[in-house]
Design a protein around this motif. Structure first.
Motif, PDB file in Angstrom:
ATOM      1  N   ALA A 434       0.828  -1.200   0.000  1.00  0.00           N
ATOM      2  CA  ALA A 434       0.000   0.000   0.000  1.00  0.00           C
ATOM      3  C   ALA A 434       0.869   1.258   0.000  1.00  0.00           C
ATOM      4  O   ALA A 434       0.539   2.255  -0.658  1.00  0.00           O
ATOM      5  CB  ALA A 434      -0.924  -0.005   1.212  1.00  0.00           C
ATOM      6  N   HIS A 435       1.986   1.208   0.728  1.00  0.00           N
ATOM      7  CA  HIS A 435       2.898   2.351   0.715  1.00  0.00           C
ATOM      8  C   HIS A 435       3.463   2.582  -0.684  1.00  0.00           C
ATOM      9  O   HIS A 435       3.637   3.746  -1.110  1.00  0.00           O
ATOM     10  CB  HIS A 435       4.031   2.130   1.707  1.00  0.00           C
ATOM     11  N   ARG A 436       3.732   1.517  -1.420  1.00  0.00           N
ATOM     12  CA  ARG A 436       4.230   1.670  -2.790  1.00  0.00           C
ATOM     13  C   ARG A 436       3.180   2.325  -3.685  1.00  0.00           C
ATOM     14  O   ARG A 436       3.502   3.194  -4.509  1.00  0.00           O
ATOM     15  CB  ARG A 436       4.648   0.309  -3.357  1.00  0.00           C
ATOM     16  N   LEU A 437       1.934   1.905  -3.541  1.00  0.00           N
ATOM     17  CA  LEU A 437       0.880   2.511  -4.351  1.00  0.00           C
ATOM     18  C   LEU A 437       0.678   3.973  -3.945  1.00  0.00           C
ATOM     19  O   LEU A 437       0.501   4.846  -4.802  1.00  0.00           O
ATOM     20  CB  LEU A 437      -0.422   1.725  -4.202  1.00  0.00           C
ATOM     21  N   ARG A 438       0.707   4.242  -2.647  1.00  0.00           N
ATOM     22  CA  ARG A 438       0.571   5.624  -2.180  1.00  0.00           C
ATOM     23  C   ARG A 438       1.683   6.499  -2.754  1.00  0.00           C
ATOM     24  O   ARG A 438       1.433   7.631  -3.206  1.00  0.00           O
ATOM     25  CB  ARG A 438       0.629   5.632  -0.637  1.00  0.00           C
ATOM     26  N   ASP A 439       2.914   5.999  -2.749  1.00  0.00           N
ATOM     27  CA  ASP A 439       4.031   6.767  -3.298  1.00  0.00           C
ATOM     28  C   ASP A 439       3.846   7.023  -4.794  1.00  0.00           C
ATOM     29  O   ASP A 439       4.143   8.117  -5.293  1.00  0.00           O
ATOM     30  CB  ASP A 439       5.349   6.035  -3.058  1.00  0.00           C
TER      31      ASP A 439
END
Length: 487
Positions: A434-439
């Motif tokens: 999810a952090h990768r998608l948020r970034d």
């Protein structure tokens, strides 16, 4: 979801936002009618069929049918538009979700939107695809393969060749057409057929990647977008990254299971949480050496691989922890529990075909045994609970087709109208993804992290804070000013 290393030539080239094949197809209005009666289907739910091109690059060519459903806004005066329920998978369907999870939405959300479900191309009752696999090849220990007890992947590669050949033979042009970008283009034809300038969406699990790709290809066709239990959008690996993230997902969730499984009660497996992990590893190793016959099950014995697969499935929700605990306790006694019920063979053939077609067409996978063996060996050393599976060879290792286009690179270009919600402990789509998608989405999104365990956050395994935040966004458009944490 769905890893290893590969030589990927050109697959990081971004697809231009808003791109669509020349001469893109148009969509006729939908002819709604009552759905066929079925258990759990709300009598208000209507059904229709949308005809879409088999190949979006050939809009005047053959077409396939998509099954679509809706329940209208409960207050036409408050109606804002449509909320498309994007299913997980690949291989999932949201066709009956307007009658199911859609009815868990608060009234102000149901007033604001027509709830729209659909079965993606290839998924029955849409024009369905199959690989015609034998029952033994439908087992998740084959389709999502685990290495041999000694770590060898030779048997997995042989299975990959067998499955890929069957899919190419039986799947035909339909399985070749499957991809996430194709599903996004199908969704835009659905938008047009609904007569909507923009759509709102609630995508879950794989549906978060579909929703992100749709928002990249058609950014100004989106209204309010909720992405729930989020996939890593890595444009070089795509589904290979999803599979690899099970390593972290299991590490995130297993301590929660261990604490639960050490409490007094019928499912207790150990006297303390610290004992549960070594017990599981000992049981798996013993079952590798001495499998227990399990008549009627598929496969027909309880071995270490079956225990590990049950662990992977059982960690998806605290509600399924008892299944894993029961199997661990049975294995300790040298017995097996009753054979679990499962979907029929035809339904499994359909789901497996859609899953393999999509993940293998989205991105090129490694082709050499050495690439998988090296990755699996390293994974087994670092993550013994998952025993190398997340870096192993799917049927994609022998897939006969190259991707038709590069994976879509998710970017910060587009409107700021995305709300990500994510449980802190999720075995299938861990927080790191999810952090990768948020970034990748940058200013377009905010992330709501929920201090909870399970796959699926909003109105599922989350908490009241997360649920209220998403409901408020869907009903009013109000989002947190920045990323937030719901305790």
């Amino acid at each position: 979801m769905l890893g290893a290393a590969a030589v990927l030539l050109g697959l990081t080239t971004p697809v231009t936002a808003g791109a669509a094949p020349a001469g893109a197809a148009s969509a006729a209005p939908l002819a709604w009618a009552p759905c066929a009666p079925a258990a759990g289907v709300d009598p208000r739910q209507e059904c229709a069929t949308l005809r879409v091109p088999l190949d979006h690059a050939d809009p005047d060519g053959p077409r396939v049918g998509l099954a679509v459903s809706r329940i209208r806004s409960e207050n036409p005066a408050a109606r804002r538009g449509v909320l498309v329920l994007i299913p997980g998978g690949p291989g999932g369907s949201s066709l009956n979700n307007p009658s199911g999870k859609g009815q868990r939405l608060p009234r102000e959300v149901r007033d604001a939107y027509d709830l729209i479900g659909f079965a993606p191309r290839g998924v029955a009752p849409s024009t369905a695809v199959t690989c015609g696999l034998a029952p033994a090849d439908l087992s998740p220990t084959v389709t999502r393969p685990w290495p041999a007890p000694d770590g060898s992947v030779d048997g997995n590669l042989a299975a990959a060749r067998r499955l890929a050949t069957a899919c190419a033979t039986d799947g035909g042009a339909l399985i070749r057409s499957l991809s996430t970008a194709t599903e996004a283009r199908d969704l835009d034809l659905l938008r047009a057929a609904l007569g909507e300038r923009r759509i709102s969406a609630w995508g879950v699990s794989y549906g978060t990647y579909v929703g992100a790709v749709y928002g990249e290809l058609f950014p100004h066709r989106t209204d309010r977008v909720v992405l729930d239990s989020n996939d890593d959008p890595d444009p070089a690996r795509v589904s290979r990254a999803w599979l690899a993230r099970y390593e972290q997902g299991v590490e995130d969730v297993f301590p929660d299971f261990a604490a639960w499984a050490s409490r007094p009660g019928p499912y207790r497996v150990a006297g303390s949480a610290a004992e549960v992990r070594p017990l599981f590893l000992r049981l798996a190793a013993r079952l590798d050496r001495e499998p227990i016959p399990w008549p009627g099950a598929e496969p027909a014995e309880l071995d270490g691989t079956v225990l590990r697969q049950t662990m992977l499935d059982g960690l998806s929700s605290p509600d399924t922890y008892p299944v894993l605990a029961e199997l661990m306790n049975a294995a300790r006694r040298g017995t097996v529990p009753p054979v679990p019920a499962g979907p029929g063979a035809e339904a499994l053939r359909n789901v497996v075909a859609v899953t393999l077609g999509t993940v293998c067409n989205d991105v090129a996978w490694p082709r050499t045994a050495a690439a998988y063996q090296d990755a699996v060996t390293e994974s087994r050393r670092r993550h013994p609970l998952t025993a190398g599976m997340p870096r192993n060879a799917l049927a994609c290792a022998a897939w006969p087709y190259a991707p038709k286009e590069p994976p879509v690179r998710i970017t910060a270009r587009g409107p700021s109208n995305v709300l990500l919600i994510q449980n802190a402990r999720d075995v299938a789509t861990p927080l790191a993804g999810a952090h990768r998608l948020r970034d990748a989405l940058g200013r377009r999104a905010v992330l709501v992290t929920v201090d909870s365990t399970g796959h699926g956050a909003y109105l599922a395994h989350g908490n009241a804070c997360g649920d209220a935040t998403v409901s408020r966004f869907l009903a009013t458009g109000e989002r947190p000013a920045g990323d937030t944490y719901c305790r």
